[in-house]
Design a protein around this motif. Structure first.
Motif, mmCIF file in Angstrom:
data_model
loop_
_atom_site.group_PDB
_atom_site.id
_atom_site.type_symbol
_atom_site.label_atom_id
_atom_site.label_comp_id
_atom_site.label_asym_id
_atom_site.label_seq_id
_atom_site.Cartn_x
_atom_site.Cartn_y
_atom_site.Cartn_z
ATOM 1 N N LEU A 635 -17.324 -112.925 62.767
ATOM 2 C CA LEU A 635 -16.978 -111.762 61.953
ATOM 3 C C LEU A 635 -18.115 -111.386 61.006
ATOM 4 C CD1 LEU A 635 -13.239 -112.488 61.021
ATOM 5 C CD2 LEU A 635 -14.084 -110.846 62.686
ATOM 6 N N THR A 636 -18.698 -112.397 60.338
ATOM 7 C CA THR A 636 -19.769 -112.098 59.374
ATOM 8 C C THR A 636 -21.092 -111.754 60.049
ATOM 9 O OG1 THR A 636 -20.255 -114.468 59.227
ATOM 10 C CG2 THR A 636 -18.731 -113.550 57.605
ATOM 11 N N SER A 637 -21.233 -112.085 61.336
ATOM 12 C CA SER A 637 -22.470 -111.737 62.033
ATOM 13 C C SER A 637 -22.443 -110.333 62.601
ATOM 14 C CB SER A 637 -22.727 -112.748 63.170
ATOM 15 O OG SER A 637 -21.663 -112.695 64.130
ATOM 16 N N SER A 638 -21.350 -109.614 62.393
ATOM 17 C CA SER A 638 -21.254 -108.227 62.866
ATOM 18 C C SER A 638 -20.419 -107.438 61.867
ATOM 19 C CB SER A 638 -20.629 -108.169 64.266
ATOM 20 O OG SER A 638 -20.509 -106.815 64.680
ATOM 21 N N ILE A 639 -21.046 -107.016 60.782
ATOM 22 C CA ILE A 639 -20.377 -106.241 59.729
ATOM 23 C C ILE A 639 -20.900 -104.817 59.803
ATOM 24 C CG2 ILE A 639 -19.986 -106.007 57.247
ATOM 25 C CD1 ILE A 639 -20.407 -108.982 56.967
ATOM 26 N N LEU A 640 -20.002 -103.879 60.012
ATOM 27 C CA LEU A 640 -20.356 -102.461 60.141
ATOM 28 C C LEU A 640 -19.918 -101.720 58.888
ATOM 29 C CD1 LEU A 640 -21.371 -100.118 62.044
ATOM 30 C CD2 LEU A 640 -18.947 -99.758 62.555
ATOM 31 N N MET A 641 -20.824 -100.950 58.320
ATOM 32 C CA MET A 641 -20.511 -100.086 57.178
ATOM 33 C C MET A 641 -20.396 -98.643 57.662
ATOM 34 S SD MET A 641 -22.690 -101.388 53.907
ATOM 35 C CE MET A 641 -24.169 -100.693 54.579
ATOM 36 N N THR A 642 -19.299 -98.009 57.321
ATOM 37 C CA THR A 642 -19.060 -96.624 57.698
ATOM 38 C C THR A 642 -18.402 -95.908 56.533
ATOM 39 O OG1 THR A 642 -18.036 -95.171 59.325
ATOM 40 C CG2 THR A 642 -16.824 -97.152 58.719
ATOM 41 N N GLY A 643 -18.452 -94.601 56.543
ATOM 42 C CA GLY A 643 -17.928 -93.822 55.423
ATOM 43 C C GLY A 643 -19.055 -93.230 54.596
ATOM 44 N N GLY A 644 -18.773 -92.138 53.906
ATOM 45 C CA GLY A 644 -19.804 -91.423 53.173
ATOM 46 C C GLY A 644 -20.418 -92.201 52.028
ATOM 47 N N SER A 645 -19.677 -93.144 51.413
ATOM 48 C CA SER A 645 -20.199 -93.872 50.257
ATOM 49 C C SER A 645 -21.095 -95.044 50.630
ATOM 50 C CB SER A 645 -19.029 -94.393 49.408
ATOM 51 O OG SER A 645 -18.290 -93.316 48.870
ATOM 52 N N CYS A 646 -21.381 -95.255 51.924
ATOM 53 C CA CYS A 646 -22.297 -96.330 52.298
ATOM 54 C C CYS A 646 -23.717 -95.813 52.532
ATOM 55 C CB CYS A 646 -21.792 -97.051 53.547
ATOM 56 S SG CYS A 646 -21.923 -96.093 55.064
ATOM 57 N N LEU A 647 -23.977 -94.555 52.182
ATOM 58 C CA LEU A 647 -25.294 -93.961 52.418
ATOM 59 C C LEU A 647 -26.273 -94.207 51.285
ATOM 60 C CD1 LEU A 647 -24.170 -90.505 53.905
ATOM 61 C CD2 LEU A 647 -25.132 -92.443 55.146
ATOM 62 N N ILE A 678 -20.537 -90.522 58.513
ATOM 63 C CA ILE A 678 -19.604 -89.452 58.158
ATOM 64 C C ILE A 678 -18.862 -88.929 59.385
ATOM 65 C CG2 ILE A 678 -19.446 -87.129 57.183
ATOM 66 C CD1 ILE A 678 -21.811 -87.805 55.417
ATOM 67 N N LEU A 679 -19.553 -88.738 60.496
ATOM 68 C CA LEU A 679 -18.941 -88.106 61.670
ATOM 69 C C LEU A 679 -18.571 -89.089 62.781
ATOM 70 C CD1 LEU A 679 -21.111 -84.868 62.051
ATOM 71 C CD2 LEU A 679 -18.829 -85.089 61.062
ATOM 72 N N ASP A 680 -18.922 -90.378 62.664
ATOM 73 C CA ASP A 680 -18.621 -91.317 63.743
ATOM 74 C C ASP A 680 -17.130 -91.500 63.950
ATOM 75 O OD1 ASP A 680 -21.207 -91.654 64.384
ATOM 76 O OD2 ASP A 680 -21.435 -93.687 63.574
ATOM 77 N N ALA A 681 -16.321 -91.346 62.892
ATOM 78 C CA ALA A 681 -14.873 -91.475 63.057
ATOM 79 C C ALA A 681 -14.344 -90.362 63.959
ATOM 80 C CB ALA A 681 -14.181 -91.436 61.706
ATOM 81 N N TRP A 682 -14.792 -89.132 63.746
ATOM 82 C CA TRP A 682 -14.324 -88.032 64.601
ATOM 83 C C TRP A 682 -14.884 -88.186 66.014
ATOM 84 C CZ3 TRP A 682 -16.028 -84.300 67.810
ATOM 85 C CH2 TRP A 682 -15.115 -83.301 68.167
#
Length: 721
Positions: A635-647, A678-682
């Motif tokens: 789990l800790t070797s694959s942490i993905l950040m998504t969302g506008g506030s991670c930029l 921002i757009l990967d969710a859509w």
């Protein structure tokens, strides 16, 4: 329903078959809608609604998302501000949500309110059943949607990046959104909701915190800090500090590195027009104009004075003629004659004639007959107070009381006359001194101004020192402060207290009869004889200070009295002391650049007592139902950040350092950012809805009407097809 927006309406809605799903990313910040299988959403707008009234017609219009600010001058927006359908990240205002869906379907190109396409709409993690049920009811009954599917936006983003090789099947998805921040663990490609964590902190709080800091720092530019502008400043200039404490000390010391990290936003500024010195012709023209105006006023005053003199002379001649007629009238006809003229006696006519004579002398500017007036005053006072000069032995008790009353009235009248004379003398003295000061100023203006300022400073310090001594007492024997009231009193006040104390002790034992006899009132005369020496009135230094202050205000525009300088606000002090320059319109972003996004890691900065993003990752791992060290490492070797506030720059490094502190030594930690946070969710939802297995994950309108809300509670969406 009339809409106001700059978004163009799509024209190819009829070309898509009815089995093509519509994909909606219903975020708390932005609403994105498009067709399944496409790589970009067709319509994107802010997820807010505003319904103002037109100022002219009174018609209510609907403003959804972005709008043209120039149009708002035609509408009254004071009673209808922007409203959102979300409470944190949960939809709860479905009336507003209906406006948003109406606008989204309208801009997508739908004709009418019937939507004959399946809908895939995103929702938050662990969305309440009530919110999902109301959304289903809105889509099925209002728009006639044939089938609906609900999915988590962060999960779609994780699956989209997984297909592109950015992250693994087992990992963590950290999604700092607009209102909330989520951490979702993924095992075998599916989210484990029992291990999810949420914090009520997001990009909204960062923007609001930055807006508050700038408003406090620049209160005279508050109107410039709109929400949209502060949002742009946040995304353009803010960053995550590697260590908040060390970065703060760096800016406190003011090093060159801190100056390099400081950004400046220049507000629009127009230099004030330079006033050119008037020419000699212009000065002469203005002087001639002032002279003509002054001559016209003098002529008007002279005409008014002449008219007044003529009126008084005619009135005086009439009174003199009336007195001559009165001498020729017989004694028994005098009452009838006076009744016809409106007077009661000859003395009243003579008094009126004397009064008119004095007014006529004053109007002509003739000097007063001081001696005659003094004699007249003496005679009138003797007539008005006849008992004053008579000894008490020759008067009855009633006449003695009347005599005392006349003495009191005469003393009061004489005191008023003396006060009036004193004021006139002070005014003439002040005018004389001002005239002398003006002559000195004309001789050497610069030297006069310097001496006047020095005199003002000296007098102000003297007055302030006297006030401090009056409040705190004189310093005696090397000790300052802590003195009693008696040491702060003046000599006149101490004498009054001595007289009252002596009278109280001498009057008798046990009974206070002071004031019962007439002799006791003589004590008040002794107490009031030093009124002029009391310090209740203004001191000469205070009077002189006021005169010099008014004089400086006349000749020096930059002079500000100390009383005004002390009470003026810091924001308005610049306006009083000097004109605004270009430097006053510079917004400096220093410590605010990293202090505002720090709330994602320390929500306590904005009063939210919850965990930060790095702590949430550890909490989410500990919440997993199965305790497996190998799984935790994956789990800790694959942490993905998504969302506008991670930029924000430095987000990955700061998050990795925070997670490494709560994980065992040597544990593998790898943090990556999504391809497009921002757009990967859509895009993930669009790719999922375009697959052939998507209809199996939806529930139809018939299922909703037959099985109801209980079936929605058990609805589970699978992200691995």
């Amino acid at each position: 329903m009339p809409f106001i927006s700059q978004i163009q309406r799509q024209s190819d809605y009829a070309y898509f078959p009815s089995d093509t799903p519509i994909v909606i990313d219903n975020g708390a910040s932005y609403f994105r809608i498009g067709w399944a299988g496409e790589n970009e959403p067709r319509v994107i707008f802010r997820n807010i609604v505003q319904r103002p009234r037109h100022k002219g017609t009174g018609e209510t219009v609907t403003i959804v998302g972005d709008h043209d600010p120039a149009l708002l001058r035609y509408f009254d927006c004071t009673r209808s501000g922007p409203r959102s359908a979300f409470d944190n990240n949960v939809v709860y205002q479905f009336e507003i949500m209906e406006y948003i869906l109406d606008f989204g379907f309208d801009r997508l190109g739908a004709n009418g309110s019937q939507i004959d396409h399946p809908v895939l709409i995103t929702e938050c993690v662990c969305n309440p059943v009530h919110s999902r049920s109301k959304m289903s009811e809105l889509l099925f009954e209002t728009y006639g949607v044939p089938s609906v599917a609900f999915g988590v936006d962060a999960a779609f983003s994780y699956k989209y990046n997984q297909r592109h090789g950015i992250c693994n099947e087992d990992g963590l998805a950290i999604c700092p959104g607009f209102n909330t921040t989520h951490v979702i663990p993924f095992v075998a490609g599916e989210p484990v909701y029992k291990g999810c964590t949420r914090t009520n902190i997001g990009g909204y709080h960062v923007t609001d915190y930055l807006k508050q800091l700038l408003s406090l720092k620049y209160p005279h530019h508050m109107a410039r800090f709109t929400w949209e502008k502060v949002e742009d400043l946040k995304m353009e200039h803010c960053y995550i500090a590697p260590t908040y404490a060390s970065e703060t000390r760096l800016f406190q010391k003011g090093t060159e590195e801190a100056e390099d990290k400081t950004r400046v936003w220049q507000l629009p500024w127009v230099p004030p027009p330079v006033e050119e010195a008037p020419s000699e012709e212009e000065i002469a023209r203005k002087a001639a104009l002032r002279e003509r105006q002054g001559q016209r006023l003098r002529d008007m005053a002279e005409a008014k004075r002449s008219s007044r003199i003529n009126e008084l002379e005619n009135e005086l001649r009439g009174l003199e003629f009336l007195l001559l007629q009165l001498e020729q009238v017989q004694a028994h006809e005098i009452p009838n004659f006076l009744r016809e003229t409106g007077y009661h006696s000859r003395q009243e006519i003579e008094a009126s004639a004397h009064k008119v004579t004095l007014s006529l002398r004053k109007a002509k500017g003739e000097p007063k007959a001081d001696q005659s007036e003094a004699e007249d005053k003496t005679d009138s006072s003797s007539e008005k107070y006849p008992l004053i000069s008579i000894p008490d032995e020759m008067l009855t008790p009633e006449q003695i009381k009347e005599k005392r009353k006349q003495i009191f009235l005469k003393t009061t009248s004489d005191g008023r006359q003396r006060a009036k004379q004193k004021r006139l003398e002070e005014e003439s003295e002040r005018e004389r001194r001002n005239q002398l000061d003006e002559e000195r100023r004309l001789e050497n203006p610069e030297l006069y101004l310097e001496q006047t300022r020095a005199r003002y400073k000296e007098l102000s310090e003297r007055v302030e020192q006297r006030k401090r001594l009056k409040t705190n007492g004189n310093q005696t024997n090397g000790n300052s402060g802590g003195v009693g009231r008696g040491e702060r009193l003046s000599a006149a006040q101490r004498e009054r207290m001595r007289l009252l104390t002596t009278a109280a002790f001498d009057r008798g034992k046990g009974e206070d009869t002071f004031g019962a006899r007439d002799e006791d009132w003589q004590l008040y005369k002794l107490m009031s004889k030093d009124n002029d020496d009391d310090d209740d009135g203004p001191e000469p230094d205070e009077v002189e200070l006021a005169r010099i202050s008014s004089r400086l205000q006349e000749i020096d525009r930059t002079f500000v009295p100390k009383s005004e300088a002390e009470t003026s606000q810091p924001g308005s002090e610049v306006l009083k002391s000097r004109p605004l320059t270009q430097e006053d319109f510079k917004i400096v972003l220093g410590i605010e650049r990293f202090r505002c996004p720090e709330v994602l890691f320390n929500p306590n900065l904005v009063g939210i007592g919850q965990a930060g993003v790095d702590e949430m990752a550890g909490v989410s791992i500990r919440r997993l139902p199965e305790k497996d060290e190998e799984l935790e490492k994956r789990l800790t070797s694959s942490i993905l950040m998504t969302g506008g506030s991670c930029l924000y720059p430095g987000m990955c490094e700061r998050l990795e350092a925070g997670i490494r502190m709560i994980r065992p030594c040597g544990a593998p930690i790898k943090i990556v950012r999504a391809l497009d946070p921002i757009l990967d969710a859509w895009r993930g939802a669009s790719a999922y809805a375009a697959s052939a297995q998507f209809p199996q994950q939806t529930f139809t309108r018939m299922d909703y009407f037959e099985k109801g809300e209980d079936w929605i509670r058990g609805y589970k969406f699978r992200y691995t097809l």
